[in-house]
Write an enzyme that holds these catalytic residues in place. Structure first.
Site, short mmCIF file in Angstrom:
data_model
loop_
_atom_site.label_atom_id
_atom_site.label_comp_id
_atom_site.label_asym_id
_atom_site.label_seq_id
_atom_site.Cartn_x
_atom_site.Cartn_y
_atom_site.Cartn_z
N ARG A 21 40.15 42.01 34.33
CA ARG A 21 40.41 42.24 32.90
C ARG A 21 41.04 41.00 32.28
O ARG A 21 40.78 40.66 31.13
CB ARG A 21 41.34 43.46 32.73
CG ARG A 21 41.72 43.77 31.31
CD ARG A 21 43.02 44.55 31.24
NE ARG A 21 44.06 43.97 32.07
CZ ARG A 21 44.77 42.90 31.74
NH1 ARG A 21 44.56 42.30 30.59
NH2 ARG A 21 45.69 42.40 32.55
N GLY A 22 41.89 40.32 33.05
CA GLY A 22 42.58 39.13 32.54
C GLY A 22 41.80 37.84 32.74
O GLY A 22 42.33 36.75 32.49
N ASP A 46 48.88 41.51 43.70
CA ASP A 46 47.99 41.43 42.53
C ASP A 46 47.77 42.82 41.97
O ASP A 46 48.05 43.83 42.64
CB ASP A 46 46.66 40.78 42.93
CG ASP A 46 45.96 40.11 41.76
OD1 ASP A 46 46.33 40.38 40.59
OD2 ASP A 46 45.05 39.30 42.00
N GLY A 47 47.24 42.90 40.77
CA GLY A 47 46.90 44.18 40.15
C GLY A 47 45.42 44.47 40.33
O GLY A 47 44.70 43.75 41.03
N ASP A 81 41.97 46.82 38.17
CA ASP A 81 41.53 47.67 37.05
C ASP A 81 41.03 49.02 37.54
O ASP A 81 41.18 50.02 36.84
CB ASP A 81 40.45 46.94 36.25
CG ASP A 81 40.97 45.61 35.76
OD1 ASP A 81 42.06 45.58 35.16
OD2 ASP A 81 40.31 44.58 36.01
N SER A 134 50.00 42.72 33.91
CA SER A 134 51.29 43.30 33.55
C SER A 134 52.01 43.94 34.75
O SER A 134 53.24 43.97 34.78
CB SER A 134 51.10 44.34 32.44
OG SER A 134 50.18 45.34 32.84
N THR A 135 51.27 44.45 35.72
CA THR A 135 51.93 45.13 36.85
C THR A 135 52.54 44.12 37.82
O THR A 135 53.68 44.28 38.26
CB THR A 135 50.93 46.06 37.58
OG1 THR A 135 50.14 46.74 36.61
CG2 THR A 135 51.67 47.08 38.43
N GLU A 156 41.91 34.71 41.63
CA GLU A 156 42.49 35.86 42.33
C GLU A 156 41.75 36.12 43.64
O GLU A 156 42.37 36.45 44.66
CB GLU A 156 42.46 37.10 41.44
CG GLU A 156 43.47 37.03 40.31
CD GLU A 156 43.36 38.16 39.31
OE1 GLU A 156 44.37 38.42 38.61
OE2 GLU A 156 42.30 38.78 39.19
C1 5RP Z 1 43.49 40.02 35.95
C2 5RP Z 1 43.44 41.24 36.78
C3 5RP Z 1 44.60 42.17 36.69
O1 5RP Z 1 45.27 42.15 37.90
C4 5RP Z 1 44.15 43.55 36.36
O2 5RP Z 1 43.43 43.49 35.12
C5 5RP Z 1 45.31 44.54 36.21
O3 5RP Z 1 46.12 44.20 35.13
P1 5RP Z 1 47.34 45.10 34.69
O4 5RP Z 1 48.30 45.13 35.84
O5 5RP Z 1 47.88 44.42 33.46
O6 5RP Z 1 46.81 46.48 34.38
O7 5RP Z 1 42.53 41.48 37.53
O8 5RP Z 1 42.31 39.26 36.05
#
Ligand code: 5RP
Length: 232
Positions: free
Chosen positions: A102-103, A87-88, A90, A33-34, A109
């Site tokens: 998480r995704g 990238d984001g 957790d 989402s970020t 990635e």
């Molecule tokens: C996906 C990830 C995401 O970048 C991570 O989970 C952060 O997600 P969000 O920005 O929705 O909190 O690693 O595999």
């Protein structure tokens, strides 16, 4: 932090990262989402400023979003070296070790992170921790899932096969594999743990990112503005 404040923080982090992208760059596009806020702003810059970039997405979801925002896409085959990746994460510790996944996009990635000269990690403040302690996702070859699970247990984890939402049975990644979420409690030596997981046959990649701190810049979005953290 309220839910609305968290969304605002993510937006500010994503928009700041998008402002750091320069004309002509090949850009790794993370999942979550970020980073989608970064893509949204990149799409606006393409439309308004004529910014020319090529995106390399880390998942089907990232590709679908990027197309929606009008970001031209390519692949790691065409761009084995990337100028930058966004990238984001957790969790992020003070040494800029990360937990991601998480995704369930962690394998691609990490490939994109490795290929990038510079990596922007966009997070809200809830992701910043003193010690990594979230479950570590491990992408596993389905053929070897029982053996990998046993080996991860010997490392101290309690592996849980990730189940689908609105899909019966296990999550199947974009690469056709399973995810084991592995709680280790507080992770004192993330680099050693990443190496130990990497040594298990059938464990294709894990969500610990400890090798990239020199090229990582973490952009912590706040409800107003951003804080930028790097070791360089
Ligand atoms: C996906 C990830 C995401 O970048 C991570 O989970 C952060 O997600 P969000 O920005 O929705 O909190 O690693 O595999």
């Amino acid at each position: 932090m309220t839910a609305a404040g968290q969304v605002e923080s993510k937006r500010n982090a994503g928009y700041r990262a998008a402002a750091m992208v320069e004309d002509g760059m090949a850009v790794g596009l993370g999942t979550g989402s970020t980073v989608f806020f970064a893509m949204e702003r990149l799409g606006e810059r393409i439309a308004r400023e004529g910014l020319r970039i090529t995106g390399v997405p880390t998942s089907y979801q990232a590709a679908i979003r990027a197309r929606r925002y009008g970001i031209p896409l390519s692949s790691l085959d065409e761009h084995p070296e990337l100028d930058i990746a966004i990238d984001g994460a957790d969790q992020v510790d003070p040494g800029l070790n990360l937990i991601k996944g998480r995704g369930a996009a962690l394998l691609r990635e990490k490939c994109v992170c490795d290929a990038a000269r510079e990596v922007l990690i966009v997070v809200d403040p809830t992701k910043m921790v003193d010690t990594l302690n979230a479950p570590v996702p491990v992408e596993v070859l389905p053929f070897g899932v029982a053996g990998v699970s046993r080996r991860l247990s010997l490392l101290g984890a309690a592996p849980v096969l990730r189940e689908g939402v609105k899909k019966d049975g296990p999550v199947v990644t974009d690469n056709g594999n399973f995810i084991l979420d592995c709680g280790f409690g507080a992770i004192g030596e993330p680099r050693d743990l990443e190496a130990a997981i990497a040594a298990i046959p059938g464990a294709l990649e894990c969500g610990l990112f400890t090798a990239y701190k020199e090229k990582i810049t973490v952009i912590v979005g706040e409800e107003t503005g951003c804080r930028v953290v790097s070791l360089h």
